[in-house]
Design a protein around this motif. Structure first.
Motif, short mmCIF file in Angstrom:
data_model
loop_
_atom_site.label_atom_id
_atom_site.label_comp_id
_atom_site.label_asym_id
_atom_site.label_seq_id
_atom_site.Cartn_x
_atom_site.Cartn_y
_atom_site.Cartn_z
N GLY A 296 0.81 -1.21 0.00
CA GLY A 296 0.00 0.00 0.00
C GLY A 296 0.85 1.25 0.00
N PRO A 297 0.21 2.41 0.07
CA PRO A 297 0.96 3.67 0.01
C PRO A 297 1.83 3.89 1.24
CG PRO A 297 -1.36 4.06 0.51
CD PRO A 297 -1.25 2.61 0.18
N PRO A 298 2.78 4.81 1.15
CA PRO A 298 3.72 5.03 2.27
C PRO A 298 3.04 5.37 3.58
CG PRO A 298 4.44 6.19 0.29
CD PRO A 298 3.08 5.67 -0.01
N GLU A 299 1.89 6.04 3.53
CA GLU A 299 1.25 6.48 4.77
C GLU A 299 0.84 5.32 5.67
OE1 GLU A 299 -2.05 8.89 3.68
OE2 GLU A 299 -2.94 7.36 2.38
N ILE A 300 0.60 4.12 5.10
CA ILE A 300 0.25 2.98 5.96
C ILE A 300 1.44 2.50 6.76
CG2 ILE A 300 -1.55 2.31 4.29
CD1 ILE A 300 0.16 -0.22 3.75
N HIS A 301 2.63 2.94 6.35
CA HIS A 301 3.85 2.58 7.08
C HIS A 301 4.31 3.74 7.98
CE1 HIS A 301 4.12 -0.99 4.59
NE2 HIS A 301 4.04 -0.23 3.50
N GLY A 302 3.44 4.73 8.17
CA GLY A 302 3.77 5.84 9.05
C GLY A 302 4.60 6.93 8.42
N LEU A 303 4.69 6.93 7.09
CA LEU A 303 5.47 7.94 6.39
C LEU A 303 4.56 9.08 5.91
CD1 LEU A 303 7.71 5.58 4.23
CD2 LEU A 303 8.34 6.72 6.36
N PRO A 304 5.07 10.29 5.84
CA PRO A 304 4.23 11.45 5.46
C PRO A 304 4.09 11.61 3.94
CG PRO A 304 6.42 12.21 5.99
CD PRO A 304 6.42 10.71 6.24
N HIS A 305 3.77 10.53 3.26
CA HIS A 305 3.61 10.56 1.81
C HIS A 305 2.39 9.72 1.44
CE1 HIS A 305 7.78 12.09 1.42
NE2 HIS A 305 8.07 11.18 2.35
N ARG A 306 1.63 10.18 0.46
CA ARG A 306 0.47 9.41 -0.01
C ARG A 306 0.80 8.58 -1.24
NH1 ARG A 306 -5.07 12.65 0.34
NH2 ARG A 306 -5.74 10.48 0.24
N LEU A 307 1.91 8.92 -1.91
CA LEU A 307 2.40 8.16 -3.05
C LEU A 307 3.86 7.81 -2.83
CD1 LEU A 307 0.96 10.37 -5.97
CD2 LEU A 307 -0.12 8.36 -4.92
N TRP A 308 4.28 6.70 -3.42
CA TRP A 308 5.70 6.35 -3.35
C TRP A 308 6.50 7.22 -4.33
CZ3 TRP A 308 7.63 3.53 0.42
CH2 TRP A 308 6.82 2.62 1.08
N ASN A 309 7.69 7.56 -3.90
CA ASN A 309 8.65 8.26 -4.74
C ASN A 309 10.04 7.91 -4.21
OD1 ASN A 309 9.04 9.99 -2.45
ND2 ASN A 309 7.28 11.19 -3.13
N ARG A 310 11.06 8.46 -4.80
CA ARG A 310 12.41 8.11 -4.35
C ARG A 310 12.62 8.45 -2.88
NH1 ARG A 310 12.82 9.99 -9.64
NH2 ARG A 310 14.02 8.64 -11.07
N GLN A 311 12.14 9.62 -2.46
CA GLN A 311 12.32 10.03 -1.07
C GLN A 311 11.58 9.11 -0.12
OE1 GLN A 311 11.23 14.10 -0.24
NE2 GLN A 311 11.38 13.84 1.97
N ALA A 312 10.36 8.72 -0.48
CA ALA A 312 9.56 7.86 0.40
C ALA A 312 10.23 6.50 0.57
CB ALA A 312 8.15 7.70 -0.16
N VAL A 313 10.77 5.95 -0.52
CA VAL A 313 11.47 4.67 -0.41
C VAL A 313 12.69 4.80 0.50
CG1 VAL A 313 12.75 2.89 -1.69
CG2 VAL A 313 10.65 3.87 -2.67
N ALA A 314 13.45 5.88 0.32
CA ALA A 314 14.63 6.10 1.16
C ALA A 314 14.24 6.25 2.62
CB ALA A 314 15.40 7.33 0.68
N GLU A 315 13.15 6.96 2.90
CA GLU A 315 12.71 7.15 4.27
C GLU A 315 12.24 5.83 4.88
OE1 GLU A 315 9.80 10.25 4.51
OE2 GLU A 315 11.16 11.77 3.71
N PHE A 316 11.55 5.01 4.09
CA PHE A 316 11.12 3.71 4.60
C PHE A 316 12.33 2.86 5.00
CE2 PHE A 316 10.49 -0.81 3.95
CZ PHE A 316 9.40 -1.05 4.76
#
Length: 205
Positions: free
Chosen positions: A17-37
């Motif tokens: 699912g989208p990054p927000e279900i993992h507690g990240l402040p993003h609704r879509l995946w992008n390079r930054q969201a993957v790095a933060e995860f």
């Protein structure tokens, strides 16, 4: 670098699912969201270049969408106006150019090929590990990538929500070139809500 098990777990998280279900402040995946995860989960820092490498290695995102493309421009032609059809009409003035695709990078192995098809491992495409994964991605003329992944096909609501989120992010309309799309799902684009500031053109193929 991520070990194969951590790479697999990262893909599972993206597909879940989208990054927000993992507690990240993003609704879509992008390079930054993957790095933060990855940093949140494993305390490993990944550069945007390294994330790009992994996305290509995992075959989640097609190579053409990951490469810088300073010459990427909207086609000279414009969509043919179709009164009453959402998403069709002349390009919107001052809208964000966007390249959109829907792919299936991890289609199930061909059972007819037996063990050869089923023998893929975590370092050669992940095809036999994640099932029928579908990816919806968008890339701007500046190379900014946004995407979602899931098992099973997207529906009209998924695609509309994806586009509306992109509209919200850019703060303006979208002129969209559809580069890859399942032939049987063209109707999904026609289901974009009326009034949504989006125009489409589908490239051949």
């Amino acid at each position: 670098m991520l070990s194969p098990p951590r790479q697999a777990a990262t893909i599972e998280a993206i597909v879940a699912g989208p990054p927000e279900i993992h507690g990240l402040p993003h609704r879509l995946w992008n390079r930054q969201a993957v790095a933060e995860f990855v940093n949140h989960r494993y305390r490993i820092l990944l550069s945007p270049t390294t994330v790009t490498h992994y996305l290509g290695r995992w075959e989640l995102i097609e190579e053409h969408a990951l490469k810088p493309a300073p010459a990427r421009r909207l086609p000279a032609f414009v969509p043919v106006p179709r009164p009453g059809a959402p998403g069709h009409g002349p390009w919107l003035p001052d809208a964000e150019p966007l390249w959109l695709g829907w792919t299936r990078p991890h289609a199930p192995p061909d059972a007819g090929r037996g063990a050869v098809a089923a023998g893929h491992n975590l370092l050669n495409g992940f095809r036999s590990h994640f099932g029928d994964v579908h990816v919806l991605f968008a890339v701007t003329s500046r190379g900014v990538l946004q995407f979602l992944a899931r098992r099973g096909p997207f529906d009209a609501a998924d695609v509309s929500a994806f586009l509306l989120e992109l509209v919200a992010r850019t703060g303006r309309g979208l002129n969209v070139v559809v580069t890859r799309w399942p032939a049987g799902a063209r109707g999904v684009l026609r289901a974009v809500p009326a009034g949504c500031p989006v125009r489409f053109v589908l490239l051949p193929g």
